[in-house]
Design a protein around this motif. Sequence first.
Motif, short mmCIF file in Angstrom:
data_model
loop_
_atom_site.label_atom_id
_atom_site.label_comp_id
_atom_site.label_asym_id
_atom_site.label_seq_id
_atom_site.Cartn_x
_atom_site.Cartn_y
_atom_site.Cartn_z
N PHE A 314 0.83 -1.20 0.00
CA PHE A 314 0.00 0.00 0.00
C PHE A 314 0.87 1.25 0.00
O PHE A 314 1.97 1.26 0.57
CB PHE A 314 -0.93 0.02 1.22
CG PHE A 314 -1.84 -1.17 1.31
CD1 PHE A 314 -2.47 -1.66 0.18
CD2 PHE A 314 -2.07 -1.80 2.52
CE1 PHE A 314 -3.31 -2.75 0.25
CE2 PHE A 314 -2.92 -2.89 2.61
CZ PHE A 314 -3.53 -3.37 1.47
N PRO A 315 0.38 2.34 -0.59
CA PRO A 315 1.15 3.60 -0.57
C PRO A 315 1.16 4.23 0.81
O PRO A 315 0.33 3.91 1.67
CB PRO A 315 0.41 4.48 -1.59
CG PRO A 315 -0.98 3.95 -1.60
CD PRO A 315 -0.87 2.47 -1.36
N ASP A 316 2.09 5.13 1.01
CA ASP A 316 2.16 5.90 2.24
C ASP A 316 1.27 7.14 2.05
O ASP A 316 1.68 8.13 1.47
CB ASP A 316 3.61 6.31 2.51
CG ASP A 316 3.76 7.09 3.82
OD1 ASP A 316 2.73 7.42 4.43
OD2 ASP A 316 4.90 7.36 4.21
N TYR A 317 0.03 7.05 2.56
CA TYR A 317 -0.91 8.13 2.30
C TYR A 317 -0.55 9.41 3.05
O TYR A 317 -0.96 10.50 2.64
CB TYR A 317 -2.33 7.68 2.64
CG TYR A 317 -2.90 6.74 1.60
CD1 TYR A 317 -3.26 7.21 0.34
CD2 TYR A 317 -3.04 5.38 1.86
CE1 TYR A 317 -3.75 6.35 -0.63
CE2 TYR A 317 -3.55 4.52 0.91
CZ TYR A 317 -3.90 5.00 -0.34
OH TYR A 317 -4.39 4.16 -1.30
N ALA A 318 0.19 9.30 4.14
CA ALA A 318 0.67 10.51 4.82
C ALA A 318 1.59 11.29 3.88
O ALA A 318 1.57 12.53 3.85
CB ALA A 318 1.40 10.14 6.10
N GLU A 319 2.39 10.57 3.08
CA GLU A 319 3.26 11.22 2.11
C GLU A 319 2.43 11.86 0.99
O GLU A 319 2.76 12.94 0.50
CB GLU A 319 4.25 10.22 1.52
CG GLU A 319 5.27 10.83 0.58
CD GLU A 319 6.25 9.82 0.02
OE1 GLU A 319 7.07 10.22 -0.81
OE2 GLU A 319 6.18 8.64 0.42
N VAL A 320 1.34 11.20 0.60
CA VAL A 320 0.45 11.76 -0.42
C VAL A 320 -0.10 13.11 0.05
O VAL A 320 -0.08 14.10 -0.68
CB VAL A 320 -0.70 10.79 -0.74
CG1 VAL A 320 -1.68 11.44 -1.72
CG2 VAL A 320 -0.18 9.49 -1.30
#
Length: 689
Positions: A314-320
């Motif tokens: 999964f992507p790092d949504y905090a980075e998004v």
Amino acid sequence: SYRDMDELDGKKGFMKKKSKYRKKYSNKWFDIDEVNEVVSYYSGDPDSDKVKHEGSFTMENANISYKRSSKGAHFISIRTKSGRKHKMVVESEKEMEDWIEAFRRAKEYCTSTKDMMKAWENAPASVRNMISGDTNSTFDDEIYNEDEDTIEDFWDIEVQDFLGEFISLRDIVEDYTVMVVLLRHFGCMACRKIADIILGPELYPEFERLGIKIVAIGSGTPELARLFQKDRNFPGLIYVDQSRSLYKYFNCKFGFRYISSPTALKTVTSLKLEGYSNHMNPGNGPNRQLGGSFLLHRKHGVLYKHVSRYFGDFPDYAEVISKAERFIQFYPEDNWAQNRYVTPWKDIESLRDPISLVHKVDSGYNYEIGKKVLASPTNFINNLYDYQNYFYDEQHHVWGCFPKPKDPTLICISSVNFLSQKALIISKNGFLRRIIPAYCTTPKKAVEHLKLAYFKKPNIKAKKLLVEQVQDDILQYERDFIKRRYSFGVLYAPRGVYEEEEIYEINERSKGFNKFMRMIGEKVDLHTWESYSGGLPKSQGNSTYYTHVFDMETLTEIIFHVGPMIEKLQGDPTRKRFIGNDVVVIIYKEGPEKIDVTTFDSHVNHVFIIVTMNEDETYRFEICSKPGVNSYPPYIPIKNSFAKSKQTKEWLITKMINAQRSVFESSISFRSTKVAHRTILNEIIENTG
């Protein structure tokens, strides 16, 4: 970049590598990617602008050896399966042990993957079907982006909506910032998990706050896309890419090695314990396909890219969110977001460098003296004519309402269709942008959504206004709201003077002070001056400094209320009458004494810019803002040293204008201004049908 995942820890950093031809060691950047079983090395840091990929090798069946040296350098040798030998050298034993451990772990991962592949081929069909849904697939990977007809411009890639109609990515994104999620397929348990993460109470409000549209794209059929939206109650747009053109463009991984590795199997076990399961429907699309997440903008391209490296990556949504916030901060004109991104004061205030020009107090004041970590946008904040650019003379709807008894508010909704729904909320405090979710398919539903989501009052009454009657009034209100004339106070504090009363009494001006004033403006004779004077009397002999800037082809005028240049008689409060009503005040300081801003008792002064000349004739700035004022760019760099130049003038003018706008957008009450705004909005609502 590599991120930790379970027990797998990749390693990256510099080592010296022996050249195959020159037989010499040179500094290389190494990156061990255990998931893809590859070690890559570069000349230069891959995060820099100048980098060259020089080669890579796999750790499968590699032989690792090392040699310690009493001279300080330690050697590592790796002989790959093909027989090629790579020699590296590191400076310390600890560093050598870390690298050897990372190489060994990469080798073990290759071995475990190979063994797992053999076991997979002999596994029962029910086990293979748990992940892949395909009992007859092989392990051959697809090779992407090598066909002659590869699409060069991904904006022209077309996908299908629920009805099977084709639409280009260009038309989906339009002028929004869009989070595109490429799903493995619509029945995938990991994709259902991603949907739940995006819709979670922590993440989805952040997407709404930043005005980010959510778009999911799968490789199945339009019917399965409809089922996915209904099953997950997905509020964003969902499309189908049956040709998998987007997957190919972004080089999304394809193959069993990525969905059946030990890490992927752990993800399956974890998701099953959380209650997720695969929905194996005919038409799902290739189950060997992995997806990714991408933050896109039509003008600026790909802002964030995450290509899944294995099932459940999964992507790092905090980075998004962080990427989106910084993007909005630098390019507010290119984003339809709730409001501008405000950098927290804690990220601006330096804990290392001492404050040398202003006396610091611990009563909520915020100080800026320069910090390295900040990138600095140089645009004017809150400078957008949203109604003029997106609504005026366009098809739209306007409602008037009173969320509070004395708080007239206008709600403007753009022409609502399935793809593009903008909302502009206009109140006495300013203009707020909002994105209307795609499921609000009528103007009435859009207003009901805003009542609940923004005002938190679903029962307030909204009066629909005739656009033809009100749009000119709204346009004029917007133009008047964005201030184009400013007055800033300037005071001179010579050696030994540091409190308000003494500073206001100063009549002389030093050479350094005059030099600074000539940098930021031009001296004008008020007696013959026909332009903006900031209220200064145009009598014989009076003069001051003036400047102007053009932004978006609009003239912004600035007059300086220069304390020593305002004629003052004994006991005459004229100077304070002008400068005491300026929101931003510059104090040019000479001498070692720190300015005590707490002695300034004006309720209007909110930002104090203290400036002094260094020994090398550059300028140092320190800025103090009263409690309640949000931060404002451009920020002071870590090297707080400004030359006498046009660039310094532009930086300071932008800083002062943004400071004043930040004060007015904050919760600080300027009663007379807000009463005037409230009166105008009330007349627009009450006097139109």
